[in-house]
Design a protein around this motif. Sequence first.
Motif, PDB file in Angstrom:
ATOM      1  N   LYS A  32      -8.690  45.985   1.538  1.00 46.12           N
ATOM      2  CA  LYS A  32      -8.820  45.832   0.085  1.00 46.12           C
ATOM      3  C   LYS A  32     -10.133  45.107  -0.166  1.00 46.12           C
ATOM      4  N   ARG A  33     -11.022  45.736  -0.897  1.00 45.92           N
ATOM      5  CA  ARG A  33     -12.314  45.124  -1.181  1.00 45.92           C
ATOM      6  C   ARG A  33     -12.197  44.018  -2.229  1.00 45.92           C
ATOM      7  N   SER A  34     -11.399  44.287  -3.249  1.00 39.26           N
ATOM      8  CA  SER A  34     -11.242  43.294  -4.321  1.00 39.26           C
ATOM      9  C   SER A  34      -9.964  43.598  -5.099  1.00 39.26           C
ATOM     10  N   GLY A  35      -9.548  42.623  -5.917  1.00 41.12           N
ATOM     11  CA  GLY A  35      -8.358  42.791  -6.733  1.00 41.12           C
ATOM     12  C   GLY A  35      -7.143  42.118  -6.104  1.00 41.12           C
ATOM     13  N   VAL A  36      -6.060  42.055  -6.879  1.00 40.37           N
ATOM     14  CA  VAL A  36      -4.829  41.403  -6.442  1.00 40.37           C
ATOM     15  C   VAL A  36      -3.748  42.454  -6.246  1.00 40.37           C
ATOM     16  N   VAL A  37      -3.037  42.365  -5.119  1.00 42.92           N
ATOM     17  CA  VAL A  37      -1.899  43.252  -4.862  1.00 42.92           C
ATOM     18  C   VAL A  37      -0.668  42.397  -4.590  1.00 42.92           C
TER      19      VAL A  37
ATOM     20  N   VAL B 171       1.442  46.837  -4.036  1.00 45.44           N
ATOM     21  CA  VAL B 171       1.399  47.377  -5.392  1.00 45.44           C
ATOM     22  C   VAL B 171       0.254  46.688  -6.142  1.00 45.44           C
ATOM     23  N   ALA B 172      -0.515  47.463  -6.893  1.00 49.44           N
ATOM     24  CA  ALA B 172      -1.642  46.889  -7.632  1.00 49.44           C
ATOM     25  C   ALA B 172      -1.150  45.998  -8.763  1.00 49.44           C
ATOM     26  N   VAL B 173      -1.698  44.781  -8.840  1.00 50.66           N
ATOM     27  CA  VAL B 173      -1.378  43.850  -9.925  1.00 50.66           C
ATOM     28  C   VAL B 173      -2.437  43.946 -11.010  1.00 50.66           C
ATOM     29  N   ASN B 174      -3.702  44.051 -10.586  1.00 50.70           N
ATOM     30  CA  ASN B 174      -4.809  44.302 -11.520  1.00 50.70           C
ATOM     31  C   ASN B 174      -5.751  45.300 -10.862  1.00 50.70           C
ATOM     32  N   ASP B 175      -6.946  45.459 -11.377  1.00 54.18           N
ATOM     33  CA  ASP B 175      -7.866  46.458 -10.833  1.00 54.18           C
ATOM     34  C   ASP B 175      -8.150  46.187  -9.366  1.00 54.18           C
ATOM     35  N   VAL B 176      -8.059  47.219  -8.549  1.00 52.61           N
ATOM     36  CA  VAL B 176      -8.175  47.075  -7.098  1.00 52.61           C
ATOM     37  C   VAL B 176      -9.155  48.110  -6.552  1.00 52.61           C
ATOM     38  N   VAL B 177      -9.949  47.696  -5.574  1.00 56.10           N
ATOM     39  CA  VAL B 177     -10.856  48.599  -4.862  1.00 56.10           C
ATOM     40  C   VAL B 177     -10.427  48.639  -3.404  1.00 56.10           C
ATOM     41  N   LEU B 178     -10.174  49.866  -2.894  1.00 57.92           N
ATOM     42  CA  LEU B 178      -9.699  50.049  -1.523  1.00 57.92           C
ATOM     43  C   LEU B 178     -10.729  50.818  -0.696  1.00 57.92           C
ATOM     44  N   ASP B 179     -10.827  50.471   0.578  1.00 59.49           N
ATOM     45  CA  ASP B 179     -11.721  51.169   1.494  1.00 59.49           C
ATOM     46  C   ASP B 179     -11.030  52.419   2.028  1.00 59.49           C
ATOM     47  N   ILE B 180     -10.842  53.374   1.162  1.00 57.70           N
ATOM     48  CA  ILE B 180     -10.219  54.657   1.520  1.00 57.70           C
ATOM     49  C   ILE B 180     -11.126  55.782   1.044  1.00 57.70           C
TER      50      ILE B 180
END
Length: 375
Positions: free
Chosen positions: A339-344, A366-375
């Motif tokens: 996870k690059r950033s954001g809260v899960v 589960v995403a809580v707010n905006d999330v960036v994933l290395d996918i």
Amino acid sequence: MSQSEITTQSDSALGRAREWLARSLTQEKQMAAYMEPLIQVVMPGWQTDAIRSKVVQMRPETDDVYTLVIRPGKRWKGFVAGQHLRITAEQNGSLQTRFFSVSSSPAHYRDSGLIELTIRVQDSGRITPWLRDHFAAGGICNLSEAEGEFTLPAGAKPLLMIAGGSGITPFRSMLNQLASNNDPRDVHLLFYVRDDSNALFREEFEKIAAAHSNIRVTFMDGSKVGVVCEEHLREHCPDFENRKVMICGPTPMIQLARQTVRDLGVSDDNIMFEYFGAAPIEMDRGDGKDAFVSFERAGQSAIARNESPVSLLELAEGEGLKPTSGCRVGVCHQCKCTKRSGVVYNTLTGKYSDTGQEDIQLCVSVAVNDVVLDI
């Protein structure tokens, strides 16, 4: 620097060198992984990350529960009471994998070289009844190494174990290990069953309790007494507030038991639990807004709807992506990604992540707010 530290560093460097060489030649972490398809021509079902083992007996326990008695291969490293593993077998040319707790004790494995997996046939299940039939006369399976943290806590604090149905399996391992070690700590098991005919291992537990005054077992016939509640706790284990509470069973039972002991003053630090199946999504998203999830390498994105939260794995698959996954319940860690950033929110641990970069498991996040994933 001590000799052991030098040896550890040397082994680590050698391991990294082997992995670099394997990746350079084959794009795999291990040379064996590259050779796996060729080996499977001669030995169908062989896997790099598993140990070929022999099922020596299939023992019926009730109408819908059976136990597989298995002799793990020599490379298997053993287990701690309460841990689970992955069993894989070949069905019509394809490999079928499921996760189960080891229901026998480490002492039994040490003395006999055997372990036991006690399995309930799932309603409408496809694999659990097949495993019973497939191994009726024994056979060959693959086992993973054991893993999991639902194990006996350190120290001498008294324990209250609350089990429901097949959630008894890790507790069976623990009780037998406690008895084998003559562990003096006070332990009380409340075992909720559908009815008296489904009271698994009754004679075995009664013998343990009779031989060890510090171990008590209370069978709770659900058809007569209903589900776990304050009245049951106060009647059968009145000092539960002073104990470490361990809970295992179906999801609704775990949710009810957790909430019941919480409401009665037991802190979260003194509650341990393990779900048999996917953990429920019980989260507070704060502002109640939808979250924007970006799949960085794929150049795609998705909206995580607040009113119907799903795992990040399901969200990615909904966009046509195919991240690596396995058990889908947070056990095998195959779906780990950065996870690059954001809260899960982790549905398995009930904890929220930090905002920065870290590794997460897609199937239980589960995403809580905006999330960036290395996918």
